[in-house]
Design a protein around this motif. Structure first.
Motif, PDB file in Angstrom:
ATOM      1  N   ALA A 202      -7.243  -2.244  -0.747  1.00  0.00           N
ATOM      2  CA  ALA A 202      -6.341  -3.179  -1.436  1.00  0.00           C
ATOM      3  C   ALA A 202      -6.392  -2.949  -2.930  1.00  0.00           C
ATOM      4  N   GLY A 203      -5.507  -3.645  -3.629  1.00  0.00           N
ATOM      5  CA  GLY A 203      -5.523  -3.636  -5.088  1.00  0.00           C
ATOM      6  C   GLY A 203      -4.361  -2.889  -5.696  1.00  0.00           C
ATOM      7  N   GLU A 204      -3.745  -2.021  -4.936  1.00  0.00           N
ATOM      8  CA  GLU A 204      -2.630  -1.211  -5.425  1.00  0.00           C
ATOM      9  C   GLU A 204      -1.956  -0.618  -4.186  1.00  0.00           C
ATOM     10  N   PRO A 205      -0.757  -0.096  -4.333  1.00  0.00           N
ATOM     11  CA  PRO A 205      -0.097   0.458  -3.153  1.00  0.00           C
ATOM     12  C   PRO A 205      -0.899   1.607  -2.532  1.00  0.00           C
ATOM     13  N   LEU A 206      -1.003   1.573  -1.226  1.00  0.00           N
ATOM     14  CA  LEU A 206      -1.672   2.646  -0.481  1.00  0.00           C
ATOM     15  C   LEU A 206      -0.576   3.531   0.093  1.00  0.00           C
TER      16      LEU A 206
ATOM     17  N   ILE B  88      -7.188  -0.343   7.124  1.00  0.00           N
ATOM     18  CA  ILE B  88      -6.354  -1.542   7.030  1.00  0.00           C
ATOM     19  C   ILE B  88      -6.048  -1.880   5.578  1.00  0.00           C
ATOM     20  N   ASP B  89      -4.767  -1.705   5.254  1.00  0.00           N
ATOM     21  CA  ASP B  89      -4.262  -2.028   3.921  1.00  0.00           C
ATOM     22  C   ASP B  89      -4.093  -3.545   3.860  1.00  0.00           C
ATOM     23  N   ASN B  90      -4.432  -4.150   2.740  1.00  0.00           N
ATOM     24  CA  ASN B  90      -4.145  -5.578   2.594  1.00  0.00           C
ATOM     25  C   ASN B  90      -3.708  -5.856   1.170  1.00  0.00           C
ATOM     26  N   TYR B  91      -2.737  -6.767   1.075  1.00  0.00           N
ATOM     27  CA  TYR B  91      -2.071  -7.029  -0.206  1.00  0.00           C
ATOM     28  C   TYR B  91      -2.343  -8.453  -0.663  1.00  0.00           C
ATOM     29  N   TRP B  92      -2.825  -8.579  -1.884  1.00  0.00           N
ATOM     30  CA  TRP B  92      -3.025  -9.914  -2.459  1.00  0.00           C
ATOM     31  C   TRP B  92      -3.177  -9.796  -3.957  1.00  0.00           C
ATOM     32  N   GLN B  93      -3.556 -10.891  -4.598  1.00  0.00           N
ATOM     33  CA  GLN B  93      -3.593 -10.917  -6.058  1.00  0.00           C
ATOM     34  C   GLN B  93      -4.766 -11.776  -6.513  1.00  0.00           C
ATOM     35  N   THR B  94      -5.132 -11.621  -7.776  1.00  0.00           N
ATOM     36  CA  THR B  94      -6.153 -12.485  -8.367  1.00  0.00           C
ATOM     37  C   THR B  94      -5.797 -13.945  -8.091  1.00  0.00           C
ATOM     38  N   GLU B  95      -4.513 -14.246  -8.212  1.00  0.00           N
ATOM     39  CA  GLU B  95      -4.061 -15.626  -8.065  1.00  0.00           C
ATOM     40  C   GLU B  95      -4.360 -16.187  -6.680  1.00  0.00           C
TER      41      GLU B  95
ATOM     42  N   PHE C  62       5.704 -11.686  -8.182  1.00  0.00           N
ATOM     43  CA  PHE C  62       6.173 -10.667  -9.134  1.00  0.00           C
ATOM     44  C   PHE C  62       6.107  -9.257  -8.549  1.00  0.00           C
ATOM     45  N   ASP C  63       6.202  -9.182  -7.230  1.00  0.00           N
ATOM     46  CA  ASP C  63       6.269  -7.864  -6.580  1.00  0.00           C
ATOM     47  C   ASP C  63       7.581  -7.756  -5.818  1.00  0.00           C
ATOM     48  N   TRP C  64       8.132  -6.540  -5.805  1.00  0.00           N
ATOM     49  CA  TRP C  64       9.268  -6.239  -4.939  1.00  0.00           C
ATOM     50  C   TRP C  64       8.740  -5.896  -3.556  1.00  0.00           C
TER      51      TRP C  64
ATOM     52  N   GLY D 189       6.334  -2.386  -5.820  1.00  0.00           N
ATOM     53  CA  GLY D 189       6.020  -2.395  -7.256  1.00  0.00           C
ATOM     54  C   GLY D 189       6.330  -3.740  -7.898  1.00  0.00           C
ATOM     55  N   ARG D 190       5.903  -3.892  -9.154  1.00  0.00           N
ATOM     56  CA  ARG D 190       6.005  -5.168  -9.845  1.00  0.00           C
ATOM     57  C   ARG D 190       7.407  -5.387 -10.414  1.00  0.00           C
ATOM     58  N   THR D 191       7.772  -6.640 -10.506  1.00  0.00           N
ATOM     59  CA  THR D 191       9.052  -6.981 -11.123  1.00  0.00           C
ATOM     60  C   THR D 191       8.877  -7.250 -12.614  1.00  0.00           C
TER      61      THR D 191
ATOM     62  N   ILE E 152       1.073  -3.533 -15.098  1.00  0.00           N
ATOM     63  CA  ILE E 152       0.880  -2.223 -14.483  1.00  0.00           C
ATOM     64  C   ILE E 152      -0.470  -2.210 -13.776  1.00  0.00           C
ATOM     65  N   ASN E 153      -0.639  -1.228 -12.915  1.00  0.00           N
ATOM     66  CA  ASN E 153      -1.829  -1.169 -12.090  1.00  0.00           C
ATOM     67  C   ASN E 153      -2.435   0.223 -12.228  1.00  0.00           C
ATOM     68  N   VAL E 154      -3.489   0.317 -13.019  1.00  0.00           N
ATOM     69  CA  VAL E 154      -4.118   1.611 -13.279  1.00  0.00           C
ATOM     70  C   VAL E 154      -5.420   1.679 -12.491  1.00  0.00           C
TER      71      VAL E 154
ATOM     72  N   HIS F   6      -6.761  -1.428 -11.422  1.00  0.00           N
ATOM     73  CA  HIS F   6      -6.999  -2.422 -12.468  1.00  0.00           C
ATOM     74  C   HIS F   6      -5.666  -2.937 -12.976  1.00  0.00           C
ATOM     75  N   ARG F   7      -5.537  -4.252 -12.974  1.00  0.00           N
ATOM     76  CA  ARG F   7      -4.269  -4.853 -13.405  1.00  0.00           C
ATOM     77  C   ARG F   7      -4.280  -5.032 -14.912  1.00  0.00           C
ATOM     78  N   LEU F   8      -3.273  -4.489 -15.556  1.00  0.00           N
ATOM     79  CA  LEU F   8      -3.211  -4.552 -17.012  1.00  0.00           C
ATOM     80  C   LEU F   8      -1.824  -4.996 -17.450  1.00  0.00           C
TER      81      LEU F   8
HETATM   82  P1  AMP Z   1      -4.761  -8.059  -8.948  1.00  0.00           P
HETATM   83  O1  AMP Z   1      -4.419  -9.440  -9.352  1.00  0.00           O
HETATM   84  O2  AMP Z   1      -5.498  -7.311  -9.989  1.00  0.00           O
HETATM   85  O3  AMP Z   1      -5.451  -8.031  -7.612  1.00  0.00           O
HETATM   86  O4  AMP Z   1      -3.396  -7.277  -8.786  1.00  0.00           O
HETATM   87  C1  AMP Z   1      -2.434  -7.753  -7.900  1.00  0.00           C
HETATM   88  C2  AMP Z   1      -1.282  -6.807  -7.819  1.00  0.00           C
HETATM   89  O5  AMP Z   1      -1.733  -5.536  -7.342  1.00  0.00           O
HETATM   90  C3  AMP Z   1      -0.228  -7.237  -6.843  1.00  0.00           C
HETATM   91  O6  AMP Z   1       0.670  -8.164  -7.400  1.00  0.00           O
HETATM   92  C4  AMP Z   1       0.417  -5.913  -6.480  1.00  0.00           C
HETATM   93  O7  AMP Z   1       1.320  -5.509  -7.483  1.00  0.00           O
HETATM   94  C5  AMP Z   1      -0.762  -4.965  -6.470  1.00  0.00           C
HETATM   95  N1  AMP Z   1      -1.361  -4.844  -5.120  1.00  0.00           N
HETATM   96  C6  AMP Z   1      -2.506  -5.371  -4.686  1.00  0.00           C
HETATM   97  N2  AMP Z   1      -2.769  -4.998  -3.419  1.00  0.00           N
HETATM   98  C7  AMP Z   1      -1.747  -4.207  -3.035  1.00  0.00           C
HETATM   99  C8  AMP Z   1      -1.420  -3.511  -1.812  1.00  0.00           C
HETATM  100  N3  AMP Z   1      -2.222  -3.532  -0.761  1.00  0.00           N
HETATM  101  N4  AMP Z   1      -0.271  -2.820  -1.787  1.00  0.00           N
HETATM  102  C9  AMP Z   1       0.566  -2.784  -2.859  1.00  0.00           C
HETATM  103  N5  AMP Z   1       0.307  -3.404  -4.023  1.00  0.00           N
HETATM  104  C10 AMP Z   1      -0.845  -4.115  -4.120  1.00  0.00           C
END
Ligand code: AMP
Length: 641
Positions: A362-366, A383-390, A489-491, A504-506, A510-512, A515-517
């Motif tokens: 997780a953390g960025e697009p796989l 297993i890819d999983n998508y979430w955010q700090t929030e 804020f993601d498409w 990607g983000r709307t 950016i995600n380096v 790391h979210r910056l």
């Molecule tokens: P962060 O708050 O640092 O965890 O960053 C969250 C952002 O990272 C999300 O809003 C997405 O843009 C991106 N992100 C996190 N996990 C994924 C994932 N599994 N696939 C695609 N983007 C992701």
């Protein structure tokens, strides 16, 4: 169990569903109301209940598994490897808690933690939770200006830090950065508690700096009971970047977070008490909070805390730990996999990985090729999983603990229980119900337990930043209540099977390398250099890091970059500014000099145009660009590469 039913029930019978999940943790006083959503979009979970995160992560396991491993610390930087049982962890956390109390920390006070990946960092987090202090961990890779803005926002009573971290065998001193940050900050902490690893000698500020070893020695058998806290008591704040230069303090509660993590360990991460969890993240990020410290411990698992690189001493290091500690669930980021991809694949085959149920990323697009590569190399489920700090825990994933599902590479899976995920059309705000339509990923409120309560001390910013209010329709003559939509804020798109794909983000985040910056923060930092008139920073696709930051600068005096040598020297100077202020994580990969930036006539910077050109894509309609030479210059810079 049928996952679609499980998910549906979490929304249609919300209180009954979460009341059952609440049984996964201990309560001192059980809640009287499961979800109070009377003041949307603010949701209060498990109202009337009192509990404690540290009790659930540590104390409650003492009766059944006191001598089982709880925290396994491995540092390939210092060669230290040490296991703390639940009993030992309990003792260490109490020593830290007693120290914080001794330094004057009270319930509700903030404690800022600026530390490398060492056990004391986890002790400090758990100690705060124990006494009801609110921790605010700042990633060790951030430098003094980033740190100072977080100090001013959190206003900590105490800062816990260490002399240094270490990366790739190189000592990275923390104390000078901390001293500088405190100098820059308006708020001054009463005390700084220093863990001295003996890596980097440092100056002590008389009357302010305290030595942890001395305090710890004085607390051999100290007993500090857990404070029973309201479920809604803030457990921590964690800063994250957005579209403005000022980072947001994501505020999390206590009870909702405990329940959300306990449930996620069961349904998503497949973790059972007595097993071992290994997350390669850092405590400075949300994954470190949820899945190095709290989640695995709440589940009664041993958690590995790793200081070091994935390829040092060699690319087999992580897999040797999987074998040695019989890791059952592992959590990492796509960037780490892309780093491993460049190494000898034999390194991944050297160790017995049969204990591993799955590798979670997780953390960025796989991207699909990376997923396929690691799947083939490990022979274990990915297993890819998508979430955010929030949100603090997954929004999209496969819940194999509910029902086994197939991974589709490139997709983080389906909406997780508790999340009413929708796609909306950016222009009209209408919900996109059909398959394969691109929209903004939103979550209809209330957000499930464990998600952010608000922005620290700024309810208005929370509402304004994330929420859209949709007027309720009249159905059969009955006025329906307004709805509240949280924007990620993601498409994204959703296929006919309910699998989402994140595109990607709307916004300008950016995600380096996971790391979210915020590009604005980097722009502000570069603007502080005397030669800079104007700057635009964009995220550009990168094979290894997912994205890198690229800066375009208009100089006050263009002659400074008139020769290639001059430009190179100035580029180095500007990178140094970012290194010193924000930290090397935020350093742009290139700083290029141009005479104008592409803007609209009304002065709006066209970052997407710059980004498209940098990525070799069609920038679309350029008729709104005021000065076409700006676009031309960027094109030439990229054609010349
Ligand atoms: P962060 O708050 O640092 O965890 O960053 C969250 C952002 O990272 C999300 O809003 C997405 O843009 C991106 N992100 C996190 N996990 C994924 C994932 N599994 N696939 C695609 N983007 C992701």
């Amino acid at each position: 169990m049928d996952y679609a039913d499980f998910h549906r029930r979490s929304l249609t019978e919300r209180d009954a569903f979460w009341s059952e999940q609440a049984q996964l943790v201990d309560w001192h006083t059980p809640p009287t109301q499961i979800c109070d959503y009377s003041n949307p979009p603010f949701a209060k979970w498990f109202v009337g209940g009192t509990t404690n995160l540290c009790h659930n992560a540590v104390d409650r396991h003492l009766a059944t598994r006191p001598d089982q491993a709880a925290l396994i610390f491995v540092s390939t930087e210092t060669g230290i490897e040490r296991t703390y049982s639940f009993r030992e962890l309990h003792a260490e956390v109490q020593r830290m808690a007693a120290t914080l109390l001794g330094l004057g920390v009270k319930q509700g006070d903030r404690v800022l933690i600026y530390m490398p990946m060492i056990p004391e960092a986890a002790f400090a987090m758990l100690a705060c939770a124990r006494i009801g202090a609110i921790h605010s961990v700042v990633f060790g890779g951030f430098a003094s200006v980033s740190l100072a803005s977080r100090i001013d926002d959190a206003e900590p009573t105490v800062i816990v830090s260490a002399d240094a971290g270490s990366r790739g065998g190189k000592v990275v001193a923390y104390k000078p950065l901390l001293d500088e940050a405190i100098k820059l900050a308006v708020h001054k902490p009463a005390k700084v508690l220093m863990v001295d690893r003996g890596l980097s000698p440092f100056d002590r500020v008389e009357g302010r700096d305290e030595d942890y070893a001395t305090w710890r020695d004085g607390q051999a058998d100290t007993v500090v009971p857990c404070a029973w806290l309201d479920s809604t008591h803030p457990s921590y704040t964690l800063y994250t970047s957005g579209t403005t230069g000022k980072p947001k303090g994501v505020q999390r509660d206590t009870g909702g977070y405990a329940v959300a993590l306990a449930a996620s360990m069961k349904y998503i991460y497949l973790g059972n008490a007595g097993e071992t969890y290994f997350s390669t993240s850092d405590i400075g990020w949300v994954v470190g909070h949820s899945y190095i410290v709290y989640g695995p411990l709440i589940a009664g698992m041993a958690t590995i805390m790793y200081e070091g690189l994935p390829i040092r001493p060699d690319a087999a290091i992580w897999w040797s730990l999987v074998e040695k500690y019989k890791v059952t669930s592992m959590f990492s980021a796509p960037t780490a996999v892309r780093v491993l991809k460049k190494q000898d694949p034999a390194a991944l085959k050297k160790h017995d990985l049969s204990s591993l149920r799955a590798l979670f990323l997780a953390g960025e697009p796989l991207d699909e090729p990376t997923a396929q590569w690691i799947s083939d190399a490990l022979g274990r489920p990915i297993i890819d999983n998508y979430w955010q700090t929030e949100t603090g825990w997954p929004i999209l994933s496969l819940c194999n603990g509910v029902e086994k599902a197939v991974s589709k590479f490139g997709s983080p899976g389906k909406a997780v229980y508790g999340y009413d995920v929708k796609l909306i059309d950016e222009g009209t705000g209408e919900e996109l119900k059909g398959a394969n339509q691109k929209g903004v990923v939103v979550i209809e409120g209330p957000l499930p337990p464990g998600c952010m309560q608000t922005v620290w001390r700024d309810d208005e910013r929370f509402v304004k930043t994330y929420w859209t209010r949709v007027r309720g329709k009249v159905v059969d003559g009955v006025q329906q209540p307004d709805r509240h939509l949280y924007s990620t804020f993601d498409w994204g798109v959703r296929d006919a099977d309910g699998y989402y794909f994140i595109l990607g983000r709307t916004d300008d985040v950016i995600n380096v390398a996971g790391h979210r910056l915020g590009t604005r923060e980097i722009e502000e930092s570069l603007s502080s250099h005397a030669s800079v008139a104007e700057v635009a920073v964009v995220g550009v696709a990168d094979q290894l890091k997912g994205q890198v930051a690229m800066a375009f600068v208009v100089l006050k005096d263009a002659s400074r970059a008139a020769t290639p040598e001059g430009a190179l020297a100035l580029e180095g100077e500007l990178m140094k500014v970012v290194d010193n202020q924000l930290g090397a994580v935020a350093r742009p990969s290139r700083v290029r000099f141009i005479s104008a930036l592409p803007k609209t006539r009304s002065g709006k910077m066209l970052r997407r145009v710059i980004q498209a050109i940098c990525e070799g894509r069609d920038p679309g309609d350029l008729s709104t660009v005021e000065d076409p030479t700006a676009v031309q210059q960027i094109r030439e810079l990229f054609a010349a590469r």
